[in-house]
Structures are given as structure tokens and as C-alpha cells.
Design a protein around this motif. Structure first.
Motif, mmCIF file in Angstrom:
data_model
loop_
_atom_site.group_PDB
_atom_site.id
_atom_site.type_symbol
_atom_site.label_atom_id
_atom_site.label_comp_id
_atom_site.label_asym_id
_atom_site.label_seq_id
_atom_site.Cartn_x
_atom_site.Cartn_y
_atom_site.Cartn_z
ATOM 1 N N TYR A 63 -0.220 -4.930 5.885
ATOM 2 C CA TYR A 63 0.332 -4.463 4.594
ATOM 3 C C TYR A 63 1.832 -4.201 4.658
ATOM 4 C CZ TYR A 63 -4.493 -3.509 3.286
ATOM 5 O OH TYR A 63 -5.812 -3.645 3.007
ATOM 6 N N ASN A 64 2.425 -4.113 3.486
ATOM 7 C CA ASN A 64 3.716 -3.450 3.339
ATOM 8 C C ASN A 64 3.355 -2.000 3.026
ATOM 9 O OD1 ASN A 64 5.247 -5.937 3.373
ATOM 10 N ND2 ASN A 64 4.407 -6.288 1.319
ATOM 11 N N ILE A 65 3.488 -1.102 4.011
ATOM 12 C CA ILE A 65 3.071 0.285 3.779
ATOM 13 C C ILE A 65 4.286 1.135 3.419
ATOM 14 C CG2 ILE A 65 1.974 2.353 4.759
ATOM 15 C CD1 ILE A 65 0.324 0.575 6.524
ATOM 16 N N VAL A 66 4.143 1.888 2.334
ATOM 17 C CA VAL A 66 5.211 2.798 1.906
ATOM 18 C C VAL A 66 4.620 4.208 1.892
ATOM 19 C CG1 VAL A 66 6.914 3.329 0.142
ATOM 20 C CG2 VAL A 66 6.082 0.993 0.379
ATOM 21 N N LEU A 67 5.250 5.098 2.651
ATOM 22 C CA LEU A 67 4.803 6.491 2.693
ATOM 23 C C LEU A 67 5.782 7.340 1.896
ATOM 24 C CD1 LEU A 67 3.097 8.858 3.867
ATOM 25 C CD2 LEU A 67 4.601 8.800 5.858
ATOM 26 N N VAL A 68 5.242 8.116 0.956
ATOM 27 C CA VAL A 68 6.081 9.017 0.157
ATOM 28 C C VAL A 68 5.574 10.430 0.386
ATOM 29 C CG1 VAL A 68 6.807 9.668 -2.180
ATOM 30 C CG2 VAL A 68 6.370 7.258 -1.640
ATOM 31 N N SER A 69 6.428 11.293 0.934
ATOM 32 C CA SER A 69 5.994 12.681 1.106
ATOM 33 C C SER A 69 7.185 13.601 0.959
ATOM 34 C CB SER A 69 5.341 12.892 2.472
ATOM 35 O OG SER A 69 4.914 14.238 2.579
ATOM 36 N N GLN A 70 6.934 14.771 0.396
ATOM 37 C CA GLN A 70 8.062 15.678 0.193
ATOM 38 C C GLN A 70 8.414 16.443 1.466
ATOM 39 O OE1 GLN A 70 6.631 17.557 -3.278
ATOM 40 N NE2 GLN A 70 5.219 18.930 -2.248
ATOM 41 N N ARG A 71 7.636 16.211 2.530
ATOM 42 C CA ARG A 71 8.064 16.754 3.822
ATOM 43 C C ARG A 71 7.987 15.640 4.862
ATOM 44 N NH1 ARG A 71 2.595 20.336 4.268
ATOM 45 N NH2 ARG A 71 1.388 18.827 5.406
ATOM 46 N N ASP A 72 8.901 15.705 5.845
ATOM 47 C CA ASP A 72 8.968 14.598 6.813
ATOM 48 C C ASP A 72 8.165 14.909 8.069
ATOM 49 O OD1 ASP A 72 10.626 16.521 7.831
ATOM 50 O OD2 ASP A 72 12.323 15.196 8.242
ATOM 51 N N PHE A 73 7.103 15.691 7.894
ATOM 52 C CA PHE A 73 6.254 16.001 9.045
ATOM 53 C C PHE A 73 4.812 16.231 8.603
ATOM 54 C CE2 PHE A 73 8.282 19.898 7.512
ATOM 55 C CZ PHE A 73 7.190 20.714 7.252
ATOM 56 N N PHE A 74 3.934 16.127 9.579
ATOM 57 C CA PHE A 74 2.537 16.515 9.398
ATOM 58 C C PHE A 74 2.436 17.968 9.849
ATOM 59 C CE2 PHE A 74 -1.246 17.485 11.868
ATOM 60 C CZ PHE A 74 -2.239 17.324 10.921
ATOM 61 N N LEU A 75 1.682 18.784 9.113
ATOM 62 C CA LEU A 75 1.543 20.207 9.472
ATOM 63 C C LEU A 75 0.122 20.470 9.948
ATOM 64 C CD1 LEU A 75 2.567 23.185 9.422
ATOM 65 C CD2 LEU A 75 1.814 23.282 7.036
ATOM 66 N N PHE A 76 0.017 21.017 11.150
ATOM 67 C CA PHE A 76 -1.293 21.361 11.701
ATOM 68 C C PHE A 76 -1.694 22.737 11.154
ATOM 69 C CE2 PHE A 76 -4.179 22.963 15.025
ATOM 70 C CZ PHE A 76 -5.102 21.944 15.029
ATOM 71 N N THR A 77 -2.284 22.735 9.954
ATOM 72 C CA THR A 77 -2.596 23.981 9.235
ATOM 73 C C THR A 77 -3.513 24.965 9.993
ATOM 74 O OG1 THR A 77 -4.223 22.672 8.029
ATOM 75 C CG2 THR A 77 -2.181 23.202 6.885
ATOM 76 N N PRO A 78 -4.481 24.489 10.792
ATOM 77 C CA PRO A 78 -5.365 25.464 11.441
ATOM 78 C C PRO A 78 -4.631 26.525 12.266
ATOM 79 C CG PRO A 78 -6.345 23.302 11.582
ATOM 80 C CD PRO A 78 -4.971 23.112 11.008
ATOM 81 N N LEU A 79 -3.438 26.186 12.774
ATOM 82 C CA LEU A 79 -2.717 27.200 13.549
ATOM 83 C C LEU A 79 -1.582 27.852 12.755
ATOM 84 C CD1 LEU A 79 -2.760 25.709 17.154
ATOM 85 C CD2 LEU A 79 -4.032 27.673 16.284
ATOM 86 N N LEU A 84 0.863 -1.182 0.000
ATOM 87 C CA LEU A 84 0.000 0.000 0.000
ATOM 88 C C LEU A 84 0.899 1.231 0.000
ATOM 89 C CD1 LEU A 84 -2.625 1.662 0.505
ATOM 90 C CD2 LEU A 84 -2.347 1.143 2.935
ATOM 91 N N VAL A 85 0.822 2.019 -1.069
ATOM 92 C CA VAL A 85 1.627 3.247 -1.142
ATOM 93 C C VAL A 85 0.725 4.433 -0.812
ATOM 94 C CG1 VAL A 85 3.024 4.739 -2.634
ATOM 95 C CG2 VAL A 85 3.207 2.258 -2.847
#
Ligand code: FAD
Ligand code: NAI
Length: 507
Positions: free
Chosen positions: A66-82, A45-46
Motif C-alpha cells: 500500500y501507500n500508507i499514510v498515518l495521521v496522528s496528533q501525537r508523534d508517539f504511541f502511548l503505553f497507557t497501562p503504565l 490506506l489512511v
């Protein structure tokens, strides 16, 4: 919920592919070697993106299936509301991000993460091409998927208005906020050296374009900073700085009810934010903004605003990767706002591909609330699918032993087991469509006031505003922070700001 089977184009299609395809479908394309398949019995699962939607999946999925593969151009989650609170230091940048590594840790380290940009998706071969973002010698390869989740969000729109991309600041990513913070600091510094009245007026004119929640919340935060902090450190400068909010429509916050729109506009007047409604920006140069406003008699008038800093917040545009998928899939040719998905969030015209959040086109607004609920929904779909896949493996093994078994008693036992597992399998294939539960809309509007359209039973909206709404806003936003760590950091920042004021040093 009405129970129904997931349409052919999505889950059932992949289920009926059967196990014979699994080994061939797992892992990387032949050109790649970076990703080693941890378990060839499991599907790959990508997940692309580490925003609200993808994180909803990652935090809630049964990762053991699953074999889970995460691809993201940033290595964090951003809490946009703040995010609108960060350029002026009400909340610090680091407090509103959660490293993806922490999310992976909570899933027992079972997720492989690539800090990379997904550059292309081949929906026929079922591959995602990825390219590293920070390596001096960029790495590129393809990952073959069984299932793909697209959660790449959207990018800011400029509507192609000349000069915006070159001269404006934005507020979408963490980097945008850092640039804006540096700019505010520079303006204060530069103002100490400028004596010419006209030049000072221009430098100290902050113009925010877009009266949606992003523009409103940032203008409010900036004015708070001026009124509460700058007024103490540089009282004269604080009096000279002007914040204007420009909106093309007759009102700001158009997704809110009339009562809260009025409350917001009255509050802006009280705290001295200059509101220019019915004003559409047409052109931007390094020094001025050209706009057209609709007068009370209905006539249009062109005018210009000399500005020092322009913040552009006019909503979302489709990302290039999403566009390229839309262009390559026949069923997506009519898509405009994002990937067209069915009621189960499966991407129309593709197999084994889902999309959620701002990169998908649904009847819902592009909000974190929607993306997170979609993420949780897909996590439950995948957990169920994982059970189906595991059952298929078991069934196959049982059928194999049935063929080689001679003992009649054992054979009838195996047959019973197969029947019962097949029934469970059919039951597990039933997935209910995604249903969004709207809890309301909130926005911070300055001077410790907020507006809140609370959605209750039968979608009835109850408007709340002022300090009560502000206290609820704080509680709700803190509760929305996706981890205990970020909840704590945000709470401390609020306490720090209240006690010592905002820290808007360059670092
Ligand atoms: P995002 O959260 O944008 O995540 C997209 C992810 O994909 C990111 O990790 C990005 O790095 C990654 N990515 C993008 N392209 C690629 C690629 N090619 N390859 C790999 N990775 C990629 N909504 C609310 O409900 N309440 C609020 O109070 C609220 N406040 C907001 C404040 C601001 C300032 C902004 C800008 C938005 C706000 N929103 C709010 C809207 C909300 O942030 C979005 O609706 C939400 O982020 C959408 O989630 P998503 O997962 O679709 O995309
Ligand atoms: P938006 O799309 O909500 O608002 C953009 C505004 O800019 C519109 O009111 C539009 O009329 C105006 N505009 C467009 N072009 C213009 C021009 N040339 N001149 C003047 N005005 C112009 O965009 P926003 O605020 O960036 O939000 C994006 C999404 O994120 C929305 O879905 C929003 O609901 C969500 N969000 C939610 C928040 C919350 O719930 N508190 C906070 C921030 C964003």
C-alpha cells in the motif's frame, strides 16, 4: 472461525470497483499538494491515530502492498497501562512512549506520517481533512483514500458535571500525567509555607473520582509514593496527606470478580486510602466537591469535601471527529458509544472504512487488549486485500496480453494462468470475522499488590491477588510494552525506583 465473505459494504465493494477506479482514487484531492503518491499501482490506506489499535495495524501490516499514510496528533504511541505510574515517577514519561518514527523505520520507511489532527471525514468523496498541530503557520489539506482506518480512541468524560473541566486533573494523555506530576510537586512545595491547620488539611487532600481501574491504579500509586518516599523526605507531611477514592457504585473495579473487588477494598483500607463508595459527585468548585451518598438505610445524603487536588477518572466519551461521522452517516444515527462496525470491523453505512478500539462500539470493553487484537486482525485483512489488489493488476495485464496474443499454445497457457489466479483471488477474498480472545483483567492496587482475573478455557475466570499477582502484573505489563526499547526502559525504571526511590522533581 467460520469462514465467510466480507459484506458488500466493506471489502468486496471496494474489490469489485476494479482497477479502472484506482488511479482516480489514489492520492490527494486537487487542492492538496503536500502528499506525493509513491506508487500509483497501489491503493492508499489512511490510518488515523497512533494508539493501540492503529499501532497494531502498523506493526503487522505488509506495508509493501500500500501507500500508507498515518495521521496522528501525537508523534508517539502511548503505553497507557503504565500511565498511572508516571505522575509519581515510579516509571518515567519517556519510558512509556514509542516514537512513531521507530515503528515506521521497522516498516522500511514505507509509511508517510503527518503529525496532524484529522478534522473531518467525507465518506462520500472518501477524503480526510487534516490540520497540522504544531506548526506556527497551520497547514490544512485533504487526503483522498481508498481505504480508511479510524483509530482515534476516546476522550475523558465529565458527564457535563459543572466545574469538572475547569478544576480537575485527568489521566488519559501523557500531558495529563505531566500536569499532575507538576501539581504533586507544587503541593509539597506549597505545604512548606502554610501553617494554618485548616488550609494545610485542604491543600493536602487528594480526591480521586472514579473507581474504575484508572482511578484505583492512580490512587494506589499516589499512596505508594506517600508511604515509601515522602515518608522518608517529609515524614510529617506524609502523615498529613490524605488520598480518597470516590465511586458512585457500591464497589470499585466492577469489571472484576467479587473476590478481587473485596481484596482491593481491603488493601485500600490497609494502606490508608479512604474509600467513599455509593457516592456520586454532582458539582465541583475551586474549593469543594459536592456529592450525594446513599446511606445504609437507603436514604440519600448530600455533603461536601474540601479538596486540594481533584483527579477525575470516570471513563470515556466519544471524540468530536467520531461524533461528526456518526452524525453524517445514516446507518450511524443510532450510535452512542462510537462508530457501529460489523463483524469485520467495517463501519456500517460506509464504504472502505474500518474502525477499531475505543472509537468503535462493539460488544467488547474499551481496552488496549481489544484494540491491539483488532489492529492485528485488520493488518491481516489488509495484507490479504493487498494480495487481492496485486492479483487484480496481474489479471488485468494477463487479459490484455491474451487479447493481443496469436500463438495458440501461449493463449492456452495464459488462460490457465488466469483461471488459477482467479481461483486464488476468490479464495483470498474470504475473510473470517474478528474474534476477541480475552486473556483476563489486571490492576495494580498498591503496596506491591495486584489483582488479576485470569481468563482460561471456556472463559472461566481464576482470581489471583497479592504479591503473586503483582509479579505476574509486572511480567505481563512488561511483555505488553510494544517494543524491546520500551520493555528495557520500563524494567530499568522499576529497578531504579526499587533501589533509589521515586524521583519526583519538577523536570
Ligand atoms: P488510543 O490508544 O487512545 O489512541 C488514539 C490515537 O488517536 C492517539 O494517537 C491520538 O493522538 C489519536 N487521535 C485522536 N484524535 C485524533 C484526530 N482527530 N486526528 C488524529 N489523531 C487523533 N487497557 C488495557 O487493556 N489494559 C490496561 O492496563 C489499561 N490501562 C489504562 C490506563 C489508563 C490510564 C487509561 C486511560 C486507559 C487504559 N487502558 C487499558 C485502556 C486503553 O488505553 C484503551 O482502551 C486504548 O488506548 C484504546 O486504543 P485506541 O487505539 O482505540 O485509542
Ligand atoms: P471506567 O469507566 O472503568 O470507570 C469509571 C468509574 O467512575 C465507574 O466505576 C463509575 O461508576 C464511576 N463514576 C462515574 N461518574 C461518577 C461520579 N459522578 N461520581 C463518582 N463516581 C463516578 O473508567 P476508567 O477507569 O477511566 O477506564 C476506562 C476504560 O479503560 C475501561 O474500559 C477500563 O477497563 C480501561 N482501563 C483498563 C485498565 C486495566 O485493565 N488495568 C486500566 C485503566 C483503564
Amino acid at each position: 472461525f467460520t469462514r465467510s465473505t466480507v459484506p458488500q459494504a466493506s471489502v468486496t465493494a471496494s474489490l469489485s470497483n476494479g482497477l479502472n477506479k484506482v488511479s482516480a482514487a489514489l492520492g490527494l484531492s486537487s487542492s492538496a499538494s503536500a502528499f506525493q503518491i509513491p506508487d500509483s499501482q497501489k491503493k492508499t490506506l489512511v490510518i488515523v491515530g497512533s494508539g493501540w489499535g492503529s499501532t497494531g495495524v502498523l506493526q503487522n501490516i505488509d506495508a509493501s502492498k500500500y501507500n500508507i499514510v498515518l495521521v496522528s496528533q501525537r508523534d508517539f504511541f502511548l503505553f497507557t497501562p503504565l500511565l498511572p505510574s508516571t505522575p509519581v515517577g515510579t516509571v518515567e514519561h519517556r519510558s512509556i512512549i514509542e516514537p512513531v518514527h521507530n515503528i515506521i523505520k521497522k516498516q522500511g520507511g514505507k509509511i508517510k506520517f503527518y503529525e496532524a489532527e484529522a478534522t473531518a471525514v467525507n465518506t462520500t468523496d472518501k477524503t480526510v481533512s487534516i490540520k497540522s498541530v504544531n506548526l506556527a503557520k497551520p497547514q490544512e489539506f485533504d487526503i483522498k483514500y481508498d481505504y480508511l482506518v479510524m483509530g482515534v480512541g476516546a476522550q475523558v468524560t465529565t458527564f457535563g458535571i459543572p466545574g469538572v473541566a475547569e478544576h480537575a486533573y485527568f489521566l488519559k494523555e501523557l500531558e495529563d500525567s505531566k500536569k499532575l506530576r507538576a501539581r504533586i510537586t507544587s503541593v509539597i512545595e506549597e505545604a512548606q509555607f502554610i501553617t494554618d491547620a485548616a488550609a494545610r488539611k485542604k491543600l493536602l487532600n487528594f480526591v480521586v473520582v472514579g473507581g474504575g481501574p484508572t482511578g484505583v491504579e492512580f490512587a494506589a500509586e499516589l499512596q505508594d509514593f506517600i508511604n515509601e518516599d515522602l515518608s522518608k523526605t517529609y515524614p510529617e507531611l506524609a502523615k498529613e496527606i490524605k488520598v480518597s477514592l470516590v465511586e458512585a457504585l457500591p464497589n470499585v473495579l466492577n469489571m472484576f470478580g467479587k473476590q478481587n473487588i473485596k481484596y482491593t477494598q481491603d488493601t485500600f483500607r490497609d494502606i490508608k486510602i479512604d474509600l467513599l463508595t455509593k457516592t456520586m459527585v454532582k458539582n465541583v468548585t475551586a474549593d469543594k466537591i459536592d456529592a450525594v451518598r446513599v446511606l445504609d438505610n437507603g436514604e440519600k445524603e448530600a455533603f461536601s469535601i474540601e479538596y486540594g487536588t481533584l483527579v477525575w477518572a470516570t471513563g470515556n466519551a466519544v471524540r468530536p471527529l467520531t461524533k461528526s461521522i456518526m452524525a453524517s452517516v445514516e446507518a450511524q444515527k443510532e450510535a452512542r458509544r462510537g462508530l457501529i462496525v460489523n463483524d469485520f470491523l467495517a463501519v456500517e453505512g460506509t464504504q472502505d472504512m474500518w474502525a477499531l478500539g475505543d472509537c468503535s462500539a462493539t460488544k467488547y470493553a474499551p481496552t488496549a487488549q481489544v484494540a491491539l487484537q483488532e489492529g492485528k486482525y485488520l493488518a491481516s485483512v489488509f495484507s490479504q486485500l493487498g494480495q487481492v489488489n496485486a492479483l487484480e493488476v496481474e489479471l488485468k495485464n494477463l487479459e490484455a496480453s491474451l487479447k493481443t496474443e496469436n500463438d495458440t499454445e501461449k493463449i492456452s497457457g495464459l488462460k490457465g494462468e488466469i483461471e488459477s489466479k482467479t481461483r486464488t483471488l476468490e479464495k483470498n477474498k474470504l475473510v473470517t470475522p474478528f474474534e476477541y480472545n480475552h486473556q483476563g483483567a489486571m490492576a495494580y492496587i498498591g503496596n506491591e499488590r495486584a489483582v488479576f482475573d485470569l481468563a482460561l478455557y471456556a472463559k472461566k475466570i481464576y482470581p489471583l491477588s497479592g504479591r503473586t499477582a503483582f509479579v505476574i502484573w509486572m511480567g505481563a505489563y512488561n511483555a505488553m510494552c510494544i517494543t524491546a526499547r520500551t520493555k528495557t526502559l520500563v524494567a530499568f525504571d522499576w529497578l531504579k525506583t526499587r533501589t533509589f526511590g521515586r524521583d519526583i522533581t519538577r523536570e
